[in-house]
Design a protein around this motif. Structure first.
Motif, PDB file in Angstrom:
ATOM      1  N   GLY A 237     -23.695  14.460 -31.081  1.00  0.00           N
ATOM      2  CA  GLY A 237     -23.010  15.600 -31.663  1.00  0.00           C
ATOM      3  C   GLY A 237     -22.357  15.243 -32.983  1.00  0.00           C
ATOM      4  N   SER A 238     -21.987  16.280 -33.703  1.00  0.00           N
ATOM      5  CA  SER A 238     -21.353  16.068 -35.000  1.00  0.00           C
ATOM      6  C   SER A 238     -20.376  17.202 -35.278  1.00  0.00           C
ATOM      7  N   GLY A 239     -19.509  16.960 -36.198  1.00  0.00           N
ATOM      8  CA  GLY A 239     -18.563  17.978 -36.622  1.00  0.00           C
ATOM      9  C   GLY A 239     -18.231  17.789 -38.083  1.00  0.00           C
ATOM     10  N   SER A 240     -17.962  18.880 -38.767  1.00  0.00           N
ATOM     11  CA  SER A 240     -17.540  18.792 -40.161  1.00  0.00           C
ATOM     12  C   SER A 240     -16.405  19.781 -40.397  1.00  0.00           C
ATOM     13  N   PHE A 241     -15.558  19.446 -41.353  1.00  0.00           N
ATOM     14  CA  PHE A 241     -14.405  20.278 -41.663  1.00  0.00           C
ATOM     15  C   PHE A 241     -13.853  19.849 -43.012  1.00  0.00           C
ATOM     16  N   ARG A 242     -13.093  20.738 -43.612  1.00  0.00           N
ATOM     17  CA  ARG A 242     -12.459  20.441 -44.894  1.00  0.00           C
ATOM     18  C   ARG A 242     -11.219  19.577 -44.703  1.00  0.00           C
ATOM     19  N   VAL A 243     -11.053  18.636 -45.608  1.00  0.00           N
ATOM     20  CA  VAL A 243      -9.804  17.886 -45.723  1.00  0.00           C
ATOM     21  C   VAL A 243      -9.315  18.145 -47.138  1.00  0.00           C
ATOM     22  N   GLU A 244      -8.249  18.908 -47.235  1.00  0.00           N
ATOM     23  CA  GLU A 244      -7.749  19.303 -48.545  1.00  0.00           C
ATOM     24  C   GLU A 244      -6.237  19.209 -48.571  1.00  0.00           C
ATOM     25  N   GLY A 245      -5.680  19.403 -49.721  1.00  0.00           N
ATOM     26  CA  GLY A 245      -4.241  19.288 -49.903  1.00  0.00           C
ATOM     27  C   GLY A 245      -3.501  20.562 -49.594  1.00  0.00           C
ATOM     28  N   ASP A 246      -3.925  21.318 -48.620  1.00  0.00           N
ATOM     29  CA  ASP A 246      -3.279  22.579 -48.268  1.00  0.00           C
ATOM     30  C   ASP A 246      -1.940  22.283 -47.611  1.00  0.00           C
ATOM     31  N   GLU A 247      -0.882  22.572 -48.324  1.00  0.00           N
ATOM     32  CA  GLU A 247       0.465  22.276 -47.809  1.00  0.00           C
ATOM     33  C   GLU A 247       0.869  23.187 -46.652  1.00  0.00           C
TER      34      GLU A 247
ATOM     35  N   SER B 257     -17.221  18.358 -26.807  1.00  0.00           N
ATOM     36  CA  SER B 257     -17.077  18.337 -25.347  1.00  0.00           C
ATOM     37  C   SER B 257     -18.443  18.113 -24.721  1.00  0.00           C
ATOM     38  N   TYR B 258     -18.486  17.283 -23.696  1.00  0.00           N
ATOM     39  CA  TYR B 258     -19.746  16.930 -23.031  1.00  0.00           C
ATOM     40  C   TYR B 258     -19.759  17.468 -21.605  1.00  0.00           C
TER      41      TYR B 258
ATOM     42  N   SER C 132     -26.293  13.609 -23.361  1.00  0.00           N
ATOM     43  CA  SER C 132     -26.688  14.877 -23.971  1.00  0.00           C
ATOM     44  C   SER C 132     -25.686  15.250 -25.038  1.00  0.00           C
ATOM     45  N   PRO C 133     -26.169  15.828 -26.162  1.00  0.00           N
ATOM     46  CA  PRO C 133     -25.238  16.240 -27.220  1.00  0.00           C
ATOM     47  C   PRO C 133     -24.162  17.190 -26.702  1.00  0.00           C
ATOM     48  N   GLY C 134     -22.974  17.045 -27.264  1.00  0.00           N
ATOM     49  CA  GLY C 134     -21.839  17.891 -26.876  1.00  0.00           C
ATOM     50  C   GLY C 134     -21.788  19.172 -27.689  1.00  0.00           C
ATOM     51  N   THR C 135     -20.878  20.022 -27.289  1.00  0.00           N
ATOM     52  CA  THR C 135     -20.637  21.262 -28.029  1.00  0.00           C
ATOM     53  C   THR C 135     -19.351  21.111 -28.828  1.00  0.00           C
ATOM     54  N   VAL C 136     -19.321  21.731 -29.981  1.00  0.00           N
ATOM     55  CA  VAL C 136     -18.205  21.611 -30.906  1.00  0.00           C
ATOM     56  C   VAL C 136     -17.233  22.762 -30.736  1.00  0.00           C
ATOM     57  N   THR C 137     -15.946  22.421 -30.694  1.00  0.00           N
ATOM     58  CA  THR C 137     -14.901  23.435 -30.755  1.00  0.00           C
ATOM     59  C   THR C 137     -13.939  23.016 -31.861  1.00  0.00           C
TER      60      THR C 137
END
Length: 180
Positions: A68-78, A90-91, A174-179
């Motif tokens: 499985g994989s996940g992606s998300f923004r990492v930004e300077g949002d205060e 989750s598996y 087995s690949p997991g599901t992303v939340t």
């Protein structure tokens, strides 16, 4: 013998005036440099960064050992209280987790961390800092974790404007599901 008297418009006054003008220009210059240092950093090209992250995940999903994989923004949002973002994989059936491959697309550096859940216990595995230059970084955990039912992937911008952080978990199962 001749006596002369100087007025403030003669050379001595001019030298003092010159020093005063130079000091004023130096002060204005220092303030300008200081303000440039406080200027907000340019935003990364979010559309390009997200497209590159999706491509990275697409290639990884066809590799052996993909969990499985996940992606998300990492930004300077205060506005984010902790400054961190992340996802949970989750598996449905227990998996063995060996490591991860990460990349960050954008600008600066980011910290990415991994935590695994075995049964009902969360175990912190590792945290590393990576450049947001699109380069792949393989992370080998100190040990393989068996009977894993979830993995958290979290991250935060540590320097620069930020980017899209992507992490691919590898092992057996087995690949997991992303939340989010």
């Amino acid at each position: 013998m001749r006596h002369s008297t100087r007025s403030s418009s003669e050379p001595l006054g001019s030298v003092a005036g010159m020093y005063s003008r130079c000091a004023t220009f130096a002060l204005v210059g220092a303030l300008a440099v200081g303000l440039v240092g406080c200027a907000p950093e340019a935003e990364p090209d979010w559309a390009a960064a997200e497209a590159a992250a999706q491509e990275f995940e697409g290639v990884a999903s066809s590799q052996e050992g993909f969990l499985g994989s996940g992606s998300f923004r990492v930004e300077g949002d205060e506005s984010q209280a902790s400054g961190e973002s992340g996802v949970v994989l989750s598996y449905p059936d227990d998996a063995r987790v060996d490591g991860a491959t990460t990349a960050c697309f954008g600008d600066g550096t980011a910290r990415v961390g991994f935590t695994v859940r075995v049964g009902s216990s969360w175990i912190g595995v590792t945290s590393v800092e990576i450049e947001c230059d699109g380069a792949e970084q393989v992370i080998r955990f100190d040990e393989a974790f068996d009977a894993v039912n979830a993995v958290t992937i979290d991250g935060a911008r540590t320097q620069g404007a930020g980017g899209v952080l992507v992490a691919v978990v590898s092992g057996m199962g087995s690949p997991g599901t992303v939340t989010p």
